[in-house]
Design an enzyme around this catalytic site. Sequence first.
Site, short mmCIF file in Angstrom:
data_model
loop_
_atom_site.label_atom_id
_atom_site.label_comp_id
_atom_site.label_asym_id
_atom_site.label_seq_id
_atom_site.Cartn_x
_atom_site.Cartn_y
_atom_site.Cartn_z
N ASN A 427 0.83 -1.21 0.00
CA ASN A 427 0.00 0.00 0.00
C ASN A 427 0.86 1.25 0.00
O ASN A 427 2.07 1.19 -0.21
CB ASN A 427 -0.93 -0.01 1.22
CG ASN A 427 -0.15 0.10 2.52
OD1 ASN A 427 0.91 -0.50 2.66
ND2 ASN A 427 -0.64 0.88 3.46
N CYS A 429 1.96 3.00 2.44
CA CYS A 429 2.95 3.10 3.52
C CYS A 429 3.68 1.79 3.81
O CYS A 429 4.31 1.65 4.85
CB CYS A 429 2.29 3.62 4.79
SG CYS A 429 1.45 5.19 4.58
N GLU A 431 2.96 -1.29 4.75
CA GLU A 431 2.69 -2.28 5.80
C GLU A 431 1.57 -3.25 5.45
O GLU A 431 1.37 -4.23 6.16
CB GLU A 431 2.37 -1.58 7.14
CG GLU A 431 0.93 -1.13 7.32
CD GLU A 431 0.59 0.17 6.63
OE1 GLU A 431 -0.52 0.69 6.83
OE2 GLU A 431 1.43 0.69 5.87
#
EC number: 1.17.4.1
Length: 771
Positions: A427, A429, A431
């Site tokens: 995604n 970020c 994670e």
Amino acid sequence: MFVIKRNGYKENVMFDKITSRIRKLCYGLNTDHIDPIKIAMKVIQGIYNGVTTVELDTLTAEIAATCTTQHPDYAILAARIAVSNLHKETKKLFSEVMKDLFNYVNPKNGKHSPIISSITMDVVNKYKDKLNSVIIYERDFSYNYFGFKTLEKSYLLKINNKIVERPQHMLMRVAVGIHQWDIDSAIETYNLLSEKWFTHASPTLFNAGTSRHQMSSCFLLNMMDDSIEGIYDTLKRCALISKMAGGIGLSISNIRASGSYISGTNGASNGIIPMLRVYNNTARYIDQGGNKRPGVMTIYLEPWHSDIMAFLDLKKNTGNEEHRTRDLFIALWIPDLFMKRVKDDGEWSLMCPDECPGLDNVWGDEFERLYTLYEREKRYKSIIKARVVWKAIIESQIETGTPFILYKDACNKKSNQQNLGTIKCSNLCTEIIQYADANEVAVCNLASIALNMFVIDGQFDFLKLKDVVKVIVRNLNKIIDINYYPIPEAEISNKRHRPIGIGVQGLADAFILLNYPFDSLEAQDLNKKIFETIYYGALEASCELAEKEGPYDTYVGSYASNGILQYDLWNVVPSDLWNWEPLKDKIRTYGLRNSLLVAPMPTASTAQILGNNESVEPYTSNIYTRRVLSGEFQVVNPHLLRVLTERKLWNDEIKNRIMVDGGSIQNTNLPEDIKRVYKTIWEIPQKTIIKMAADRGAFIDQSQSMNIHIADPSYSKLTSMHFYGWSLGLKTGMYYLRTKPASAPIQFTLDKDKIKPLVVCDSEICTSCSG
């Protein structure tokens, strides 16, 4: 001199009245260090004839906030003044505020435009007496100043640009928005949120209970097809998601490279860069929509793609603007074969996915077989040294902090969604690791646990942590069913696989409260046990939900359905903290309601609201600058300030020395036990940070946003870090590379005469808020 009151009347400015108001809000604070008279004197100096009481409160709060380098209680006092001001400007009863939000009429067209949903209003109307009675407004006064100002700026709902919600109203709205008619669960959630045990993610806080209740943080897409239709249909999906403030991860590894043949037009492709310019401009356009948190994208590419070198230049500061995308983030989805070739100083073949199809659809041994087949068949566009590509990656990271690094094989090999197909990207970020395809857009709903809260009487309370985790699982699971989805493909995916993402904040704060240095063996052991507990509690709650509601649709064939959990995939044996075998047996019997559960995310905004350090990160500095309307001022790590104040070690010389040293206390004469606990990220070996990420990784079934901090990065340092992380089996090798500027800015705020060789003074420090 007069002040204009809230009712419009004028009243003479009275010093005693200002002092009295400040003193009333000092309850429970350290009165040895908080001086209401000094603050009142500064307020009197800063006001003008005809100032409003709202402006007076704002000024008083800011002046109190500027005193936080004297004692951390000043930040609480500042927040109390600001909260008290908001309370005077807003209605008290939750039900009345919700009614005003529901009855909102657009002043431009005169139409009824409810800000909260009809079901939220119906629930509130039915249970208003109970909901009104359980709200504890005193909890609003527990926020520090910057946490409260963050809520004010973006989270509390407004009518005609005027805030109408109090923080407790917002939290109850979120709880009711999630649980609707299940009022007991709503009250349980409200209490845990308002006591700061955990927080839902920003989109949930923004939108729960509203008429457009889009509560999801993350969306993962694959490019639908290597065609004009596929590219622009995917772009439309991205635009609709961005419109609702969703963060996007997009895989483009199937888009043909520059110079490749296009049969439909008998021409040659321009490759991925012009296409990404279109995506970049869409991101910029959506950005103008006034979103509280505009949607942004991370673009994922595999390093065999022959446009890789141009891709690595996309965010560089120099070069042709036509070849730059300043508003997109870039990430690499790296197969193990590439790392092996770099390690062995081998050659690397760059290929076009149109001429070498399917590479993005396979991983591990299957990828290696297909890739080497294409090499033998000489289908590649060009051959270069693998280390040439690697050097370009490192150079881009040193200059821009990106690309993010994720390891394709680890992400797929260790995913409980492996039975769905090949996962092609993460995604925004880094994670979230979830499956997506042309017909499904992966979604994840997030929440983070405030780990500092579980340090009780000098011990970490694992049982309480497990209990809170189970509440979070039930909440996030409910969000899947009631969420407003920006596109149908997202709803299809989320309801089939039902993934959730539980993260943390305040890990560094928990270590400090226990007096553990971040890199100590005690901290490393606690790090593992915390995430073992989170994973255990999440699995237990998801299994209990499956017992009632059935497993998620695609459960059969997953690792969990075969009795294999995340730590098994890492070849790790859990501690004896929890009894895993009975839980495994129960999962075999009932299944899981959710395919994925744990995903430590960045928590920048919500950690600021709760006054915690971000995510799993150590403190980056022990002193930093904040800006407010009245100017800039310094804020000191509140834990450090408290311990130095208690031990009578805090004074201006200490403060100035810390500022000169960029937030470090290692060059002071402070006691060694304090120095060890308050090391910054720059003073902790990054291999320890990476090792701790791998330690908890065995209990993280998605991935984790892990930044690498190197003050003065070099090719050899970064290469060493990346290969260490890869060798430990990390899924996310690096989110951002954080570096320090080559030279520190001039410290204009310091009195140079006060910066002497530091001697710790044992005398009483000044307790007033002096300038």
